[in-house]
Design a protein around this motif. Sequence first.
Motif, PDB file in Angstrom:
ATOM      1  N   ARG A 113     -44.587 -50.047  53.723  1.00 51.94           N
ATOM      2  CA  ARG A 113     -43.860 -49.161  52.726  1.00 51.94           C
ATOM      3  C   ARG A 113     -44.277 -47.864  52.812  1.00 51.94           C
ATOM      4  N   GLU A 114     -43.754 -46.898  52.190  1.00 48.48           N
ATOM      5  CA  GLU A 114     -44.274 -45.684  52.188  1.00 48.48           C
ATOM      6  C   GLU A 114     -45.328 -45.332  51.213  1.00 48.48           C
ATOM      7  N   GLU A 115     -46.456 -44.913  51.399  1.00 50.26           N
ATOM      8  CA  GLU A 115     -47.604 -44.972  50.402  1.00 50.26           C
ATOM      9  C   GLU A 115     -48.408 -43.631  50.589  1.00 50.26           C
ATOM     10  N   ARG A 116     -48.988 -43.000  49.750  1.00 47.56           N
ATOM     11  CA  ARG A 116     -50.000 -41.968  50.033  1.00 47.56           C
ATOM     12  C   ARG A 116     -51.293 -42.799  50.529  1.00 47.56           C
ATOM     13  N   LEU A 117     -51.731 -41.927  51.545  1.00 43.74           N
ATOM     14  CA  LEU A 117     -52.926 -42.618  52.061  1.00 43.74           C
ATOM     15  C   LEU A 117     -54.219 -43.090  51.083  1.00 43.74           C
ATOM     16  N   ARG A 118     -54.126 -42.108  50.282  1.00 41.14           N
ATOM     17  CA  ARG A 118     -55.387 -42.593  49.237  1.00 41.14           C
ATOM     18  C   ARG A 118     -55.003 -43.733  48.388  1.00 41.14           C
ATOM     19  N   ASP A 119     -53.936 -44.344  48.266  1.00 42.16           N
ATOM     20  CA  ASP A 119     -53.429 -45.387  47.458  1.00 42.16           C
ATOM     21  C   ASP A 119     -53.580 -46.698  48.336  1.00 42.16           C
ATOM     22  N   ALA A 161     -35.743 -52.058  49.754  1.00 45.75           N
ATOM     23  CA  ALA A 161     -34.990 -51.811  50.929  1.00 45.75           C
ATOM     24  C   ALA A 161     -34.867 -53.148  51.982  1.00 45.75           C
ATOM     25  N   ILE A 162     -33.787 -53.268  52.580  1.00 45.68           N
ATOM     26  CA  ILE A 162     -33.645 -54.013  53.541  1.00 45.68           C
ATOM     27  C   ILE A 162     -33.887 -53.512  54.947  1.00 45.68           C
ATOM     28  N   VAL A 163     -34.785 -53.979  55.720  1.00 45.71           N
ATOM     29  CA  VAL A 163     -34.817 -53.191  56.762  1.00 45.71           C
ATOM     30  C   VAL A 163     -34.927 -54.377  58.004  1.00 45.71           C
ATOM     31  N   THR A 218     -47.918 -58.012  45.457  1.00 44.87           N
ATOM     32  CA  THR A 218     -48.922 -57.262  44.524  1.00 44.87           C
ATOM     33  C   THR A 218     -48.467 -57.344  43.220  1.00 44.87           C
ATOM     34  N   PHE A 219     -49.688 -57.745  42.299  1.00 46.28           N
ATOM     35  CA  PHE A 219     -49.361 -57.947  40.995  1.00 46.28           C
ATOM     36  C   PHE A 219     -50.304 -56.907  40.125  1.00 46.28           C
ATOM     37  N   TYR A 220     -49.597 -56.159  39.333  1.00 44.03           N
ATOM     38  CA  TYR A 220     -50.293 -55.204  38.356  1.00 44.03           C
ATOM     39  C   TYR A 220     -50.521 -55.720  37.173  1.00 44.03           C
ATOM     40  N   LEU A 221     -52.160 -55.959  37.022  1.00 43.07           N
ATOM     41  CA  LEU A 221     -52.527 -56.274  36.065  1.00 43.07           C
ATOM     42  C   LEU A 221     -52.552 -55.121  34.749  1.00 43.07           C
ATOM     43  N   THR A 222     -52.694 -54.098  35.058  1.00 46.21           N
ATOM     44  CA  THR A 222     -52.500 -52.817  34.392  1.00 46.21           C
ATOM     45  C   THR A 222     -52.068 -51.741  35.463  1.00 46.21           C
ATOM     46  N   ASP A 223     -51.811 -50.648  35.064  1.00 45.76           N
ATOM     47  CA  ASP A 223     -51.231 -49.477  36.089  1.00 45.76           C
ATOM     48  C   ASP A 223     -52.562 -48.957  36.802  1.00 45.76           C
ATOM     49  N   ARG A 224     -53.601 -49.372  36.559  1.00 49.55           N
ATOM     50  CA  ARG A 224     -54.839 -49.069  37.267  1.00 49.55           C
ATOM     51  C   ARG A 224     -55.701 -50.027  37.893  1.00 49.55           C
ATOM     52  N   LEU A 225     -55.352 -51.588  37.728  1.00 48.74           N
ATOM     53  CA  LEU A 225     -55.727 -52.605  38.344  1.00 48.74           C
ATOM     54  C   LEU A 225     -54.577 -53.512  38.794  1.00 48.74           C
ATOM     55  N   ASP A 226     -54.856 -54.016  40.213  1.00 49.69           N
ATOM     56  CA  ASP A 226     -53.839 -54.640  40.548  1.00 49.69           C
ATOM     57  C   ASP A 226     -54.491 -55.647  41.714  1.00 49.69           C
ATOM     58  N   VAL A 227     -53.896 -56.669  42.095  1.00 52.16           N
ATOM     59  CA  VAL A 227     -54.172 -57.573  43.321  1.00 52.16           C
ATOM     60  C   VAL A 227     -53.226 -57.806  44.226  1.00 52.16           C
ATOM     61  N   THR A 228     -53.505 -58.250  45.258  1.00 61.42           N
ATOM     62  CA  THR A 228     -52.589 -58.459  46.344  1.00 61.42           C
ATOM     63  C   THR A 228     -52.866 -59.641  47.137  1.00 61.42           C
ATOM     64  N   GLY A 229     -52.089 -60.644  47.327  1.00 57.92           N
ATOM     65  CA  GLY A 229     -52.080 -61.708  48.072  1.00 57.92           C
ATOM     66  C   GLY A 229     -51.065 -61.659  49.281  1.00 57.92           C
ATOM     67  N   VAL A 241     -38.303 -54.910  51.282  1.00 57.22           N
ATOM     68  CA  VAL A 241     -39.445 -54.148  50.858  1.00 57.22           C
ATOM     69  C   VAL A 241     -39.247 -53.694  49.476  1.00 57.22           C
ATOM     70  N   SER A 242     -39.862 -54.440  48.527  1.00 57.50           N
ATOM     71  CA  SER A 242     -39.063 -54.354  47.116  1.00 57.50           C
ATOM     72  C   SER A 242     -39.824 -53.034  46.264  1.00 57.50           C
ATOM     73  N   ASP A 243     -39.024 -52.530  45.672  1.00 58.20           N
ATOM     74  CA  ASP A 243     -39.592 -51.441  44.628  1.00 58.20           C
ATOM     75  C   ASP A 243     -40.486 -52.344  43.474  1.00 58.20           C
ATOM     76  N   ARG A 244     -40.971 -51.489  42.776  1.00 56.60           N
ATOM     77  CA  ARG A 244     -41.872 -52.296  41.663  1.00 56.60           C
ATOM     78  C   ARG A 244     -40.846 -52.587  40.648  1.00 56.60           C
ATOM     79  N   ILE A 245     -41.154 -53.954  40.535  1.00 54.02           N
ATOM     80  CA  ILE A 245     -40.003 -54.944  39.661  1.00 54.02           C
ATOM     81  C   ILE A 245     -40.787 -55.345  38.407  1.00 54.02           C
TER      82      ILE A 245
END
Length: 745
Positions: free
Chosen positions: A47-53, A319-321, A437-448, A375-379
């Motif tokens: 997915r398109e992301e800023r490298l620092r993220d 997006a369906i890719v 990816t689950f966003y616990l808050t906008d500043r804390l997230d976890v990915t499995g 590739v989902s948007d944030r839902i």
Amino acid sequence: MQYRKLWLATACTGALITAPGAYAQSVDGSSGSEYHGAEIVVTASKREERLRDVPTAITAIGSDAIETLGIRDFRDYGTLTPGLSQRDFGAPGTGTVILRGLNTGPQQTTNTSAFYIDDAPYSSNGFLSVGSLVTPSPDLVDVERIEVLKGPQGTLYGASNLGGLVRVITKKADPSSFSGMAQVEGETLAHGDEGWAARAAVNLPVITDKLAVRISGFYRKTAGFTDNVATGENNVNSSTIKGGRIALRVTPTERLTLDLTGFYQDIDNDNSSGQDNVTGTTRPLFGKYKFSAVDGTGGSQIKYRSVGGTASYETDAGAIVAVANYVKTQSAISSDYTDIYGSYLSLIGIVPPGTQTIGDLGPNMKKFSAELRFVSDRIGAFEFVAGGFYTNEKSRYPFVITARNAAGTPLPTPFDILFRSTSFANYEEYAAFGNLTFYLTDRLDVTGGIRYAKNDQSSRGPAGILFYAPTQPTSTSFSDDATTYLATVRYRPTDNVSLYARAASGYRPGGPQNSTLLPPTAQTVIRADTVWNYEAGVKATALDGALSANLAVYHIDWKDIQLNTLFGGVTLQGNAGSAKVDGFELELQARPSQNFVFGANVGHTNARISKIDPVAAASLGAQSGDKLPLTPSWTVAAFADQKIPFSDKIKGSIGATIRMQSDMPSSYPGYALNPNIKIPSVTTVDLRAGLEMSPVSLQLRVENLFDKLGYTSLATNALYAGQPVPTNATVTRPRAFILSATANF
């Protein structure tokens, strides 16, 4: 001469198995962005992301940095990227990519790191493919960026990237505007001759905002600098690299985008950058940049052909890719084995004195791959990537050693063919994957993440010859499955700081032993070897992006390593041990003004064997605690560039790059047939100066300013312990002056 000793070790092993950063950070501080300021977006996580993220270690080098630093080949960006090295065979398109030290030395036959161009996998996965002999080296004329992903990427990219992967991202056709470039370049080498290159690219909108075509081409003749004392020829290691790419983009609706690409490249190496040394030393045998090889050997030809397509449809949720690619690789490599086999056979009286032994080999691959992903948007608090993957890989590996007299005439039958084997292998894989990816808050997230893959392999080999003895046809089949995992935690306490912790697994497929000489004590089925990579990192900026830093610290556990082992006098593969790797990668950059940038990259890798099977230990001379070969403990690269505005239309620039590589082992300490030699550390300095007069720019570069002789590989590879064969070295390029002129329109 090809780097013949190292070729021999890999080639014979493969035959027996198959025989019968932060270079450019933006003004706002995003690591790895364009060299002069625009923020870079990467697609490493599909997915398109800023490298620092992105919560993983990635070095990204943008097109501006590629041009400013004069990056042309793998060696150029390999020495700038922490954690990246190569088992170097001394010619473009050859060698083995090594990331974070995960390699097993000169006998390794399959890949531990992957190579992609866009979404097309160019490296092979099959256990019987002998794919580690080649490293794709596309010309970087029309490239958006290079992404080097560190650590296993098993959930999104599948097999055979234990250490990570390299992705070359090409420029896409742009239907919004016309653009293009043309470049000519000339070079001259100390101790060598001259070379030149021409590159061009044009972007043509056919229907504004709907349809565009992008066409690029390149032709490069590199300067040679090694001399063959046997034939009296000088500067024999020149290469001709040519090719082109066509890209088509269609956007019939705002939601649908279609990209089609075709690419071809031919690499014709007259010889390699080899040097013969006194046996077991770093001292030149005949002099700097000199070797001895019989006439007609040492060249290699590598061809790439690929076609591919990507369709992306934007829905309200994401997006369906759909991606499909076909890649064809052909290689032919010639090597002189006279001082190894010819001298031995003459000594024991099988062939007349002066007999030459010539090896010809070349892995070939046809690979189709397809992927469908969403590739989902944030839902709400979630986002995810999920999909399925399929690949079918067909490999062919011919290897023959012929014997001829001093005049080049083949010996009478049956003494003309010492070794002959051709193997055919098929690798087919199905996989399903997902990252959530689950966003616990906008500043804390976890990915499995998880990926399940199933592969089926088969091979066959016609009757051959093994050291003058006939061999019987072979046929084998093998099936296996693997599951890889990913877990990350990311915390962004401020907009300028990102902290992450990551655990990820990866695997390299196993396969069957199918040698007709398989001893009864040998392992008949080789298991996949696996890694777990544990990593913590921080990406931070300060002073409105004028200062930035990326730091990753990692530990890797590598189990069931596929090591070459001696069973009953025959060298075969086996799951023979474990290894551990600890290290860190640091990328720093300072931009005190718009006209000045300074950066430094530091990598430390401690890769060592932690456990080894006693039989493998006796064969390789390796023990627990020994370092894995061909990975320096330390690498450092520092660069600085200053722009000098003369007027609104004319700007000058000056810059420098320093690269340091610490010493490293060439082999294992007790290996009798290829004794370990400490490859010395080397430091080189590059200078550059440029003049921009829009739309034309000129640049003069001096590479290896102090003309340092550096080694990237050393190998002796005797047929028996104590055989008086030279140690062969792969050497770095001597001092080079390069002048280029570029027009952008």
